[in-house]
Enzyme design. Structure first.
Site, short mmCIF file in Angstrom:
data_model
loop_
_atom_site.label_atom_id
_atom_site.label_comp_id
_atom_site.label_asym_id
_atom_site.label_seq_id
_atom_site.Cartn_x
_atom_site.Cartn_y
_atom_site.Cartn_z
N HIS A 209 0.80 -1.24 0.00
CA HIS A 209 0.00 0.00 0.00
C HIS A 209 0.82 1.28 0.00
CE1 HIS A 209 1.03 -0.22 4.26
NE2 HIS A 209 0.81 1.07 4.30
C1 UD1 Z 1 -1.66 5.68 5.54
C2 UD1 Z 1 -0.32 6.20 6.06
C3 UD1 Z 1 0.71 5.08 5.97
C4 UD1 Z 1 0.23 3.84 6.68
C5 UD1 Z 1 -1.14 3.43 6.16
C6 UD1 Z 1 -1.66 2.28 6.96
C7 UD1 Z 1 0.24 8.56 5.70
C8 UD1 Z 1 1.06 9.50 4.90
N1 UD1 Z 1 0.19 7.29 5.24
O1 UD1 Z 1 -1.50 5.35 4.19
O2 UD1 Z 1 1.92 5.51 6.58
O3 UD1 Z 1 1.15 2.81 6.44
O4 UD1 Z 1 -2.05 4.54 6.29
O5 UD1 Z 1 -2.58 1.52 6.23
O6 UD1 Z 1 -0.33 8.94 6.69
N2 UD1 Z 1 -8.93 4.83 1.65
C9 UD1 Z 1 -10.20 4.31 1.65
N3 UD1 Z 1 -10.73 3.96 2.86
C10 UD1 Z 1 -10.11 4.13 4.03
C11 UD1 Z 1 -8.82 4.67 4.01
C12 UD1 Z 1 -8.25 5.02 2.82
O7 UD1 Z 1 -10.80 4.14 0.61
O8 UD1 Z 1 -10.67 3.78 5.10
C13 UD1 Z 1 -8.33 5.20 0.34
C14 UD1 Z 1 -8.71 6.61 -0.08
O9 UD1 Z 1 -8.81 6.64 -1.46
C15 UD1 Z 1 -7.50 7.41 0.32
C16 UD1 Z 1 -6.37 6.42 0.08
O10 UD1 Z 1 -6.92 5.15 0.43
O11 UD1 Z 1 -7.36 8.57 -0.42
C17 UD1 Z 1 -5.13 6.65 0.90
O12 UD1 Z 1 -5.46 6.73 2.29
P1 UD1 Z 1 -4.50 7.55 3.28
O13 UD1 Z 1 -4.97 7.40 4.68
O14 UD1 Z 1 -4.28 8.91 2.78
O15 UD1 Z 1 -3.11 6.82 3.11
P2 UD1 Z 1 -2.76 5.27 3.22
O16 UD1 Z 1 -2.24 4.83 1.91
O17 UD1 Z 1 -3.87 4.53 3.84
N1 UDP Z 2 -3.40 -5.78 9.00
C1 UDP Z 2 -4.68 -6.30 9.17
N2 UDP Z 2 -5.39 -6.67 8.07
C2 UDP Z 2 -4.90 -6.55 6.80
C3 UDP Z 2 -3.59 -6.01 6.64
C4 UDP Z 2 -2.88 -5.62 7.75
O1 UDP Z 2 -5.14 -6.46 10.30
O2 UDP Z 2 -5.60 -6.91 5.85
C5 UDP Z 2 -2.67 -5.32 10.20
C6 UDP Z 2 -1.28 -5.88 10.36
O3 UDP Z 2 -1.31 -7.10 11.09
C7 UDP Z 2 -0.57 -4.79 11.12
C8 UDP Z 2 -1.21 -3.53 10.58
O4 UDP Z 2 -2.47 -3.92 10.03
O5 UDP Z 2 -0.83 -4.85 12.51
C9 UDP Z 2 -0.33 -2.93 9.52
O6 UDP Z 2 -1.03 -1.94 8.83
P1 UDP Z 2 -0.52 -1.37 7.44
O7 UDP Z 2 0.29 -2.38 6.73
O8 UDP Z 2 -1.73 -0.83 6.77
O9 UDP Z 2 0.34 -0.10 7.88
P2 UDP Z 2 1.88 0.12 8.24
O10 UDP Z 2 2.24 -0.80 9.34
O11 UDP Z 2 2.67 -0.10 7.00
O12 UDP Z 2 1.93 1.55 8.63
#
Ligand code: UD1
Ligand code: UDP
Length: 371
Positions: A209
């Site tokens: 992601h």
């Molecule tokens: C964010 C964090 C990243 C973290 C990740 C965990 C930042 C810069 N990035 O990335 O460090 O690893 O969360 O998963 O803060 N979206 C949905 N539904 C949701 C959430 C997101 O559809 O519930 C989609 C939306 O299109 C949104 C995109 O995902 O614009 C990105 O979401 P965003 O929270 O901005 O960044 P992540 O890629 O989730």
């Molecule tokens: N995780 C989860 N379901 C999923 C993918 C990840 O519960 O489908 C959990 C995973 O075990 C970990 C956390 O989400 O605890 C990691 O989140 P993510 O990879 O989105 O973010 P990051 O750690 O890279 O910030």
């Protein structure tokens, strides 16, 4: 009359999936030690399966305050969270704002607290990828420099902070994700039914992601092609960001229809823990998953599909390998991991599962110092 600092509640702030997982053991320890706290969900993640599902499964209290921050850009998202936190801190008393990790929520909440004169505690302080393409690298550096209390998971993280001469006090505590695995895997083994849905006996578990990966079409293609050609089938719980990018680029149907890949929606924590435990290996660009793979209860090789990692401890302990983002690099690494007979260590470099207890003891001690 203002409330004495020692009696002011800690404000625990989360906004995304990994923050809920990693704060859960701290919230539990606050309850056990009767430390007063409020719980805020900033709504950076908003889908049920990225937010509320985790609060329910991890049996956390309902957030006292929750925001909706739908925003078109990362800058606007950060600004909106900061404005909402500023308004909240104007009316809710807090002795410490506690944030975890490196998301936009973390930086926004830390800045808002700083402007309101509230101390910041940063859980998972001191990680550095030295990759300035990553918004997370900026978020974590800035937050570390705003924090009064820095909870570094490892000695290396502490050394990073000392090298940058941060102002706050540094404590090495381990990472609370190791606590989270230990607290939830036994429950997951009892409750999860995910294995009955999995089409394969042996499989690799994949997640991806990171913005610098999935927002880059060439890298996105490399990932899906590598998963489709993988020598072991791939179970792939897909992050909403990645699903959106695959759909925008006309790649989603191809990967969904491929017999070698089982695409799943984002999973709850209990299901994901069971898949980590049962897979042959993990292929991921996640931060938290790199750490969880080192838990003594999981102990899985993890191929990091990135150019860098801010968790080199997992590489040094031989759990993780940074393999790059090329299709052939990923396929070669999967083949090598499947053939490898190496024994992985029985201890995690990220602690022994007591990080949350340590953090809460330190917070209690630090709050008392201000009486
Ligand atoms: C964010 C964090 C990243 C973290 C990740 C965990 C930042 C810069 N990035 O990335 O460090 O690893 O969360 O998963 O803060 N979206 C949905 N539904 C949701 C959430 C997101 O559809 O519930 C989609 C939306 O299109 C949104 C995109 O995902 O614009 C990105 O979401 P965003 O929270 O901005 O960044 P992540 O890629 O989730
Ligand atoms: N995780 C989860 N379901 C999923 C993918 C990840 O519960 O489908 C959990 C995973 O075990 C970990 C956390 O989400 O605890 C990691 O989140 P993510 O990879 O989105 O973010 P990051 O750690 O890279 O910030």
């Amino acid at each position: 009359m203002s409330v004495p600092f020692a009696l002011k509640p800690v404000m625990v702030v989360v906004g995304t999936r990994p923050e809920i997982v990693k704060m859960a053991p701290i919230i539990r320890a606050f309850k056990k030690h009767e430390v007063p706290f409020s719980f805020v969900h900033c709504g950076q993640h908003y889908d049920y399966n990225m937010s509320q599902q985790f609060i329910e499964e991890l049996e956390l209290p309902a957030p006292d305050y929750g925001f909706k921050v739908k925003a078109a850009s990362a800058g606007l998202q950060t600004a909106r969270i900061m404005a909402l936190m500023d308004r909240l801190l104007a009316k809710v008393v807090a002795g410490l704002v506690l944030v975890e990790g490196d998301t936009n929520t973390v930086l926004a909440a830390a800045l808002a607290a700083n402007r309101r004169g509230v101390a910041v505690g940063h859980v998972e302080a001191g990680l550095r990828s030295f990759d300035l393409r990553m918004p997370e690298e900026h978020n974590r550096r800035l937050t570390d420099h705003l924090s009064a209390l820095l909870f570094a998971p490892t000695e290396r993280a502490k050394a990073n902070l000392e090298r940058e001469s941060v102002w706050g006090k540094i404590y090495v505590t381990g990472n609370t994700v190791i606590d989270a695995v230990a607290q939830h895997l036994p429950i997951a083994e009892r409750k999860s039914k995910i294995l009955s849905q999995i089409r394969f006996e042996r499989f690799a578990l994949a997640t991806a992601h990171r913005a610098e990966n999935v927002d880059n079409l060439a890298v996105l293609k490399n990932f899906v092609r590598a998963f489709m050609e993988s020598p072991v089938p791939v179970v792939y719980p897909m992050h909403p960001r990645t699903r959106k990018r695959l759909r925008q680029n006309g790649l989603l149907a191809e990967v969904m229809q491929c017999g070698n890949v089982q695409v799943l929606p984002p999973l709850g924590y209990l299901d994901f823990l069971v898949l980590m435990r049962r897979c042959e290996l993990i292929v991921t660009d996640s931060g938290g998953v790199q750490e969880e793979a080192t838990s003594p209860l999981i102990r899985k090789p993890v191929l990091v599909i990135r150019l860098s990692t801010e968790r080199p401890e997992a590489v040094e302990a031989r759990f993780a390998k940074v393999v790059g983002t090329g299709k052939h690099q990923i396929l070669t690494a999967i083949t090598a991991a499947l053939e490898s007979k190496k024994q992985l260590p029985e201890k995690s470099p990220f602690g022994d599962g007591n990080a949350s207890e340590k953090i809460v003891e330190i917070i209690k001690k630090e709050l008392r110092r201000y009486i």
